[in-house]
Design a protein around this motif. Structure first.
Motif, PDB file in Angstrom:
ATOM      1  N   LYS A  14     -15.350   8.049  50.872  1.00 41.92           N
ATOM      2  CA  LYS A  14     -15.605   9.287  51.634  1.00 41.92           C
ATOM      3  C   LYS A  14     -15.265  10.533  50.832  1.00 41.92           C
ATOM      4  O   LYS A  14     -15.730  11.620  51.143  1.00 41.92           O
ATOM      5  CB  LYS A  14     -14.774   9.299  52.926  1.00 41.92           C
ATOM      6  CG  LYS A  14     -15.172   8.219  53.893  1.00 41.92           C
ATOM      7  CD  LYS A  14     -14.346   8.257  55.166  1.00 41.92           C
ATOM      8  CE  LYS A  14     -14.865   7.202  56.135  1.00 41.92           C
ATOM      9  NZ  LYS A  14     -13.917   6.944  57.226  1.00 41.92           N
ATOM     10  N   TYR A  71      -2.487  16.996  55.763  1.00 47.53           N
ATOM     11  CA  TYR A  71      -3.720  17.628  55.286  1.00 47.53           C
ATOM     12  C   TYR A  71      -4.940  16.735  55.504  1.00 47.53           C
ATOM     13  O   TYR A  71      -5.971  17.198  56.011  1.00 47.53           O
ATOM     14  CB  TYR A  71      -3.585  17.970  53.800  1.00 47.53           C
ATOM     15  CG  TYR A  71      -4.809  18.620  53.184  1.00 47.53           C
ATOM     16  CD1 TYR A  71      -5.324  19.818  53.690  1.00 47.53           C
ATOM     17  CD2 TYR A  71      -5.461  18.044  52.095  1.00 47.53           C
ATOM     18  CE1 TYR A  71      -6.451  20.419  53.120  1.00 47.53           C
ATOM     19  CE2 TYR A  71      -6.581  18.639  51.521  1.00 47.53           C
ATOM     20  CZ  TYR A  71      -7.073  19.822  52.044  1.00 47.53           C
ATOM     21  OH  TYR A  71      -8.184  20.418  51.490  1.00 47.53           O
ATOM     22  N   LYS A  83     -11.680  25.465  51.467  1.00 44.41           N
ATOM     23  CA  LYS A  83     -13.111  25.243  51.293  1.00 44.41           C
ATOM     24  C   LYS A  83     -13.444  23.756  51.215  1.00 44.41           C
ATOM     25  O   LYS A  83     -14.559  23.397  50.878  1.00 44.41           O
ATOM     26  CB  LYS A  83     -13.630  26.010  50.072  1.00 44.41           C
ATOM     27  CG  LYS A  83     -13.032  25.615  48.757  1.00 44.41           C
ATOM     28  CD  LYS A  83     -13.718  26.387  47.614  1.00 44.41           C
ATOM     29  CE  LYS A  83     -13.157  25.982  46.262  1.00 44.41           C
ATOM     30  NZ  LYS A  83     -13.910  26.582  45.146  1.00 44.41           N
ATOM     31  N   ALA A  85     -14.793  20.979  52.787  1.00 41.35           N
ATOM     32  CA  ALA A  85     -15.639  20.788  53.968  1.00 41.35           C
ATOM     33  C   ALA A  85     -15.642  19.321  54.373  1.00 41.35           C
ATOM     34  O   ALA A  85     -16.599  18.585  54.176  1.00 41.35           O
ATOM     35  CB  ALA A  85     -17.049  21.283  53.678  1.00 41.35           C
ATOM     36  N   LEU A  89      -9.598  12.305  57.929  1.00 42.02           N
ATOM     37  CA  LEU A  89      -9.540  10.890  58.286  1.00 42.02           C
ATOM     38  C   LEU A  89      -8.941  10.778  59.680  1.00 42.02           C
ATOM     39  O   LEU A  89      -8.160  11.622  60.100  1.00 42.02           O
ATOM     40  CB  LEU A  89      -8.689  10.139  57.252  1.00 42.02           C
ATOM     41  CG  LEU A  89      -9.271  10.158  55.824  1.00 42.02           C
ATOM     42  CD1 LEU A  89      -8.259   9.583  54.826  1.00 42.02           C
ATOM     43  CD2 LEU A  89     -10.594   9.400  55.748  1.00 42.02           C
TER      44      LEU A  89
HETATM   45  C1  HEM Z   1      -9.096  19.778  47.706  1.00 40.26           C
HETATM   46  C2  HEM Z   1      -8.121  15.156  48.743  1.00 40.26           C
HETATM   47  C3  HEM Z   1     -12.567  14.654  50.613  1.00 40.26           C
HETATM   48  C4  HEM Z   1     -13.783  18.932  48.721  1.00 40.26           C
HETATM   49  C5  HEM Z   1      -8.418  18.584  47.892  1.00 40.26           C
HETATM   50  C6  HEM Z   1      -7.031  18.380  47.630  1.00 40.26           C
HETATM   51  C7  HEM Z   1      -6.756  17.085  47.926  1.00 40.26           C
HETATM   52  C8  HEM Z   1      -7.972  16.474  48.379  1.00 40.26           C
HETATM   53  C9  HEM Z   1      -5.410  16.386  47.821  1.00 40.26           C
HETATM   54  C10 HEM Z   1      -6.064  19.417  47.072  1.00 40.26           C
HETATM   55  C11 HEM Z   1      -6.053  19.257  45.575  1.00 40.26           C
HETATM   56  C12 HEM Z   1      -5.203  20.214  44.780  1.00 40.26           C
HETATM   57  O1  HEM Z   1      -4.360  20.944  45.327  1.00 40.26           O
HETATM   58  O2  HEM Z   1      -5.394  20.224  43.550  1.00 40.26           O
HETATM   59  C13 HEM Z   1      -9.254  14.601  49.317  1.00 40.26           C
HETATM   60  C14 HEM Z   1      -9.352  13.233  49.793  1.00 40.26           C
HETATM   61  C15 HEM Z   1     -10.571  13.113  50.387  1.00 40.26           C
HETATM   62  C16 HEM Z   1     -11.264  14.382  50.207  1.00 40.26           C
HETATM   63  C17 HEM Z   1      -8.276  12.175  49.606  1.00 40.26           C
HETATM   64  C18 HEM Z   1     -11.134  11.941  51.159  1.00 40.26           C
HETATM   65  C19 HEM Z   1     -10.344  11.298  52.091  1.00 40.26           C
HETATM   66  C20 HEM Z   1     -13.302  15.745  50.231  1.00 40.26           C
HETATM   67  C21 HEM Z   1     -14.712  15.932  50.490  1.00 40.26           C
HETATM   68  C22 HEM Z   1     -15.054  17.151  49.969  1.00 40.26           C
HETATM   69  C23 HEM Z   1     -13.853  17.715  49.374  1.00 40.26           C
HETATM   70  C24 HEM Z   1     -15.627  14.922  51.179  1.00 40.26           C
HETATM   71  C25 HEM Z   1     -16.391  17.862  49.958  1.00 40.26           C
HETATM   72  C26 HEM Z   1     -17.204  17.826  51.058  1.00 40.26           C
HETATM   73  C27 HEM Z   1     -12.616  19.543  48.316  1.00 40.26           C
HETATM   74  C28 HEM Z   1     -12.548  20.931  47.877  1.00 40.26           C
HETATM   75  C29 HEM Z   1     -11.188  21.167  47.597  1.00 40.26           C
HETATM   76  C30 HEM Z   1     -10.460  19.939  47.865  1.00 40.26           C
HETATM   77  C31 HEM Z   1     -13.710  21.911  47.765  1.00 40.26           C
HETATM   78  C32 HEM Z   1     -10.553  22.497  47.192  1.00 40.26           C
HETATM   79  C33 HEM Z   1     -10.070  23.124  48.499  1.00 40.26           C
HETATM   80  C34 HEM Z   1      -9.670  24.589  48.429  1.00 40.26           C
HETATM   81  O3  HEM Z   1      -9.542  25.162  47.350  1.00 40.26           O
HETATM   82  O4  HEM Z   1      -9.500  25.133  49.537  1.00 40.26           O
HETATM   83  N1  HEM Z   1      -8.968  17.419  48.349  1.00 40.26           N
HETATM   84  N2  HEM Z   1     -10.433  15.248  49.565  1.00 40.26           N
HETATM   85  N3  HEM Z   1     -12.811  16.845  49.558  1.00 40.26           N
HETATM   86  N4  HEM Z   1     -11.356  18.995  48.296  1.00 40.26           N
HETATM   87 FE1  HEM Z   1     -10.891  17.145  48.953  1.00 40.26          FE
END
Ligand code: HEM
Length: 108
Positions: A14, A71, A83, A85, A89
């Motif tokens: 996912k 989160y 951001k 999107a 879970l």
């Molecule tokens: C940021 C985990 C699904 C897009 C993050 C971060 C984590 C994370 C831990 C923060 C990372 C940091 O601080 O360096 C996950 C996990 C996912 C998931 C485990 C699935 C269960 C997704 C999906 C998308 C996505 C499906 C796109 C549709 C992003 C974006 C950021 C982000 C754009 C940056 C957020 C920001 O700057 O506000 N994710 N993610 N993620 N993730 Fe995910």
């Protein structure tokens, strides 16, 4: 710690639309997740985070198991203005499993 990494690999499907892990991982829509467990929030140098995520990370907050649980169960409710999107879970078990999966990938 309590999670099942093999089950977590399936949960990570996912996340793969936006995130990479492993040797050749690069930032995509979301930042590289190698080493994310224990990493400070919003610290992948060449990734442009939202203002909301930068603020969430102020003070050196770390992605520990508890922070990831909150989160990933409710991304947009937890980090105002993120951001990422992704609706989140629904099961804590899935979060524990995906954390166990992510723990296999060290920062590189
Ligand atoms: C940021 C985990 C699904 C897009 C993050 C971060 C984590 C994370 C831990 C923060 C990372 C940091 O601080 O360096 C996950 C996990 C996912 C998931 C485990 C699935 C269960 C997704 C999906 C998308 C996505 C499906 C796109 C549709 C992003 C974006 C950021 C982000 C754009 C940056 C957020 C920001 O700057 O506000 N994710 N993610 N993620 N993730 Fe995910």
């Amino acid at each position: 710690a309590e999670g099942d990494a093999a089950a977590g690999e399936k949960v990570f499907r996912k996340c793969k639309a936006c995130h990479m892990v492993g040797e050749k991982a690069k930032n995509r829509v979301g930042p590289v997740l190698n080493g994310v467990v224990g990493r400070e929030v919003a610290t992948v140098g060449d990734y442009k985070y939202s203002k909301g995520m930068m603020e969430f990370g102020e003070g050196g907050k770390v992605w520990d198991e508890e922070t990831l649980m909150v989160y990933l169960m409710d991304p947009r409710g937890t980090v105002k203005g993120t951001k990422m999107a992704f609706a989140g879970l629904k099961k804590e078990e899935d979060v524990n499993n995906v954390i166990a999966y992510l723990e296999q990938f060290d920062a590189n």
